[in-house]
Design a protein around this motif. Sequence first.
Motif, PDB file in Angstrom:
ATOM      1  N   GLY A  12      -7.681   7.379  -6.654  1.00 48.70           N
ATOM      2  CA  GLY A  12      -8.432   8.126  -7.462  1.00 48.70           C
ATOM      3  C   GLY A  12      -7.786   9.052  -8.602  1.00 48.70           C
ATOM      4  N   GLN A  13      -6.629   9.088  -8.499  1.00 46.70           N
ATOM      5  CA  GLN A  13      -5.752   9.838  -9.554  1.00 46.70           C
ATOM      6  C   GLN A  13      -4.909   8.762 -10.127  1.00 46.70           C
ATOM      7  N   VAL A  14      -4.473   7.512  -9.629  1.00 48.83           N
ATOM      8  CA  VAL A  14      -3.851   6.675 -10.353  1.00 48.83           C
ATOM      9  C   VAL A  14      -4.566   5.286 -10.443  1.00 48.83           C
ATOM     10  N   THR A  15      -4.161   4.523 -11.621  1.00 41.11           N
ATOM     11  CA  THR A  15      -4.790   3.482 -11.930  1.00 41.11           C
ATOM     12  C   THR A  15      -4.119   2.134 -11.297  1.00 41.11           C
ATOM     13  N   LEU A  16      -4.664   1.547 -10.500  1.00 47.60           N
ATOM     14  CA  LEU A  16      -4.175   0.389  -9.582  1.00 47.60           C
ATOM     15  C   LEU A  16      -4.187  -1.056 -10.290  1.00 47.60           C
ATOM     16  N   LEU A  17      -3.176  -1.571 -10.339  1.00 49.19           N
ATOM     17  CA  LEU A  17      -3.126  -3.047 -11.139  1.00 49.19           C
ATOM     18  C   LEU A  17      -2.670  -4.178  -9.989  1.00 49.19           C
ATOM     19  N   ASP A  18      -3.703  -4.862  -9.572  1.00 46.76           N
ATOM     20  CA  ASP A  18      -3.396  -5.667  -8.511  1.00 46.76           C
ATOM     21  C   ASP A  18      -3.126  -7.092  -9.204  1.00 46.76           C
ATOM     22  N   ILE A  19      -1.930  -7.698  -8.881  1.00 49.99           N
ATOM     23  CA  ILE A  19      -1.570  -9.065  -9.502  1.00 49.99           C
ATOM     24  C   ILE A  19      -1.513 -10.219  -8.847  1.00 49.99           C
ATOM     25  N   ARG A  20      -2.319  -9.904  -7.407  1.00 53.77           N
ATOM     26  CA  ARG A  20      -2.303 -11.189  -6.509  1.00 53.77           C
ATOM     27  C   ARG A  20      -3.067 -12.221  -7.284  1.00 53.77           C
ATOM     28  N   THR A  21      -3.079 -13.526  -6.628  1.00 51.76           N
ATOM     29  CA  THR A  21      -3.944 -14.665  -6.867  1.00 51.76           C
ATOM     30  C   THR A  21      -5.354 -14.102  -6.689  1.00 51.76           C
ATOM     31  N   PRO A  22      -6.404 -14.817  -7.310  1.00 58.76           N
ATOM     32  CA  PRO A  22      -7.662 -14.621  -6.886  1.00 58.76           C
ATOM     33  C   PRO A  22      -7.981 -14.763  -5.411  1.00 58.76           C
ATOM     34  N   GLU A  23      -7.470 -15.894  -4.870  1.00 62.88           N
ATOM     35  CA  GLU A  23      -7.639 -15.957  -3.451  1.00 62.88           C
ATOM     36  C   GLU A  23      -7.214 -15.014  -2.727  1.00 62.88           C
ATOM     37  N   LEU A  24      -6.035 -14.458  -3.010  1.00 60.88           N
ATOM     38  CA  LEU A  24      -5.596 -13.393  -2.027  1.00 60.88           C
ATOM     39  C   LEU A  24      -6.331 -11.931  -2.344  1.00 60.88           C
ATOM     40  N   TYR A  25      -6.668 -11.754  -3.465  1.00 58.07           N
ATOM     41  CA  TYR A  25      -7.587 -10.519  -3.919  1.00 58.07           C
ATOM     42  C   TYR A  25      -9.081 -10.734  -3.201  1.00 58.07           C
ATOM     43  N   ARG A  26      -9.389 -12.063  -3.031  1.00 53.40           N
ATOM     44  CA  ARG A  26     -10.793 -12.063  -2.620  1.00 53.40           C
ATOM     45  C   ARG A  26     -10.778 -11.450  -1.045  1.00 53.40           C
ATOM     46  N   GLN A  37      -1.538   6.278 -18.382  1.00 55.01           N
ATOM     47  CA  GLN A  37      -2.126   6.558 -17.101  1.00 55.01           C
ATOM     48  C   GLN A  37      -1.035   6.132 -16.009  1.00 55.01           C
ATOM     49  N   ARG A  38      -1.152   6.949 -14.804  1.00 56.47           N
ATOM     50  CA  ARG A  38      -0.036   6.592 -13.842  1.00 56.47           C
ATOM     51  C   ARG A  38      -0.731   5.188 -13.203  1.00 56.47           C
ATOM     52  N   LEU A  39       0.422   4.256 -13.283  1.00 54.33           N
ATOM     53  CA  LEU A  39      -0.113   3.088 -12.945  1.00 54.33           C
ATOM     54  C   LEU A  39       0.496   2.649 -11.730  1.00 54.33           C
ATOM     55  N   VAL A  40       0.013   1.813 -10.544  1.00 60.04           N
ATOM     56  CA  VAL A  40       0.718   1.523  -9.428  1.00 60.04           C
ATOM     57  C   VAL A  40       0.358  -0.138  -9.427  1.00 60.04           C
ATOM     58  N   VAL A  41       1.321  -0.908  -9.401  1.00 61.82           N
ATOM     59  CA  VAL A  41       1.313  -2.338  -9.301  1.00 61.82           C
ATOM     60  C   VAL A  41       1.269  -2.908  -8.108  1.00 61.82           C
ATOM     61  N   ILE A  42       0.229  -3.682  -7.651  1.00 67.19           N
ATOM     62  CA  ILE A  42      -0.015  -4.149  -6.375  1.00 67.19           C
ATOM     63  C   ILE A  42       0.160  -5.544  -5.947  1.00 67.19           C
ATOM     64  N   ASP A  43       1.087  -6.135  -5.178  1.00 68.95           N
ATOM     65  CA  ASP A  43       1.237  -7.582  -5.107  1.00 68.95           C
ATOM     66  C   ASP A  43       1.300  -8.056  -3.759  1.00 68.95           C
ATOM     67  N   HIS A  44       1.402  -9.395  -3.184  1.00 68.99           N
ATOM     68  CA  HIS A  44       1.147  -9.523  -1.825  1.00 68.99           C
ATOM     69  C   HIS A  44       2.349  -8.994  -0.881  1.00 68.99           C
ATOM     70  N   LYS A  45       3.548  -9.388  -1.330  1.00 67.55           N
ATOM     71  CA  LYS A  45       4.540  -8.791  -0.254  1.00 67.55           C
ATOM     72  C   LYS A  45       5.886  -8.629  -1.371  1.00 67.55           C
ATOM     73  N   VAL A  46       5.751  -7.970  -2.371  1.00 69.96           N
ATOM     74  CA  VAL A  46       6.771  -7.414  -3.261  1.00 69.96           C
ATOM     75  C   VAL A  46       7.752  -8.583  -3.770  1.00 69.96           C
ATOM     76  N   LYS A  47       7.118  -9.691  -3.919  1.00 74.48           N
ATOM     77  CA  LYS A  47       7.712 -10.812  -4.533  1.00 74.48           C
ATOM     78  C   LYS A  47       7.598 -10.811  -6.209  1.00 74.48           C
ATOM     79  N   GLN A  48       6.619 -10.414  -6.558  1.00 74.25           N
ATOM     80  CA  GLN A  48       6.211 -10.220  -7.909  1.00 74.25           C
ATOM     81  C   GLN A  48       6.245  -9.030  -8.871  1.00 74.25           C
ATOM     82  N   ALA A  49       5.876  -7.968  -7.750  1.00 79.30           N
ATOM     83  CA  ALA A  49       5.454  -6.373  -8.424  1.00 79.30           C
ATOM     84  C   ALA A  49       6.731  -6.112  -9.018  1.00 79.30           C
ATOM     85  N   PRO A  50       8.055  -6.095  -8.677  1.00 80.67           N
ATOM     86  CA  PRO A  50       9.016  -5.543  -9.473  1.00 80.67           C
ATOM     87  C   PRO A  50       9.153  -6.040 -10.815  1.00 80.67           C
ATOM     88  N   LEU A  51       9.258  -7.258 -10.960  1.00 82.75           N
ATOM     89  CA  LEU A  51       9.347  -8.058 -12.191  1.00 82.75           C
ATOM     90  C   LEU A  51       8.037  -7.450 -13.255  1.00 82.75           C
TER      91      LEU A  51
END
Lengths: 144, 96
Positions: free
Chosen positions: A58-72, A98-112
């Motif tokens: 609620g205080q941060v913006t979440l950016l989910d970069i997973r594939t649509p299949e995993l996001y669902r 805004q404070r941004l947090v990137v979310i991926d499946h298991k940290v293979k893509q988020a750092p990049l």
Amino acid sequence: MYKEAARAVADLGYKNVRVFPDGIPGWKAQGYDLIEGDTPWDGPIKSIPADALEELLGQVTLLDIRTPELYRIGSIAGSIHIPMARLTEQIDEVPRHQRLVVIDHKVKQAPLAVRYLKSEGFDDVRYLEDGMITWIIKGHPVEK
Amino acid sequence: MFKRALIMSAAVNLLFLLFPHAALGGSDFPEIDAKELKTLLDTSPNVCLLNPLSNLEFEQCYIPGSVNIPLHTIPTTDLLPADRNTVVVTYCLGRK
């Protein structure tokens, strides 16, 4: 992802589709040449543990970069979904200042992704430690 | 009965999360190793080596001669060879 790509190619009518499961690590292990590019931003990057993120919801913006299949399968309520493969073309949809947090499946893509966002001027950005898979397994809140 | 269905659904979701690639279906395609791929590329100039990762990931590291076609763009791409008999080899960051 190589399997899904092979399936997609075969679905277009290609008859001689093969897969190289070992991928880049397997190629590198044999000492064969790779073409490597520059890192978008090579400064230090930060992560945030799941417990700490849950307290900040609620205080941060979440950016989910997973594939649509995993996001669902399940996501954190309120997250913005832009798959990694579309991030550069949809960068304008990521809220700035805004404070941004990137979310991926298991940290293979988020750092990049974080490095790319840093290079694009996003200052306060970090990634979810251990990825969404651990968030879900540990019982943190998920929206379906 | 409803509870059992709920548990089954949760189990399927967990399986998908832990092994998304397996859940999406096993590989129905011949697998080759690095040495076989190297030989193939050295001896068959028409091989299409396809990297389906995002452009960001591709630009970080790729095998020489690869074409980058992000997975979601494959169905509409014009980067694949016209000849449907061309050997196409897909790869990414490995098995994990």
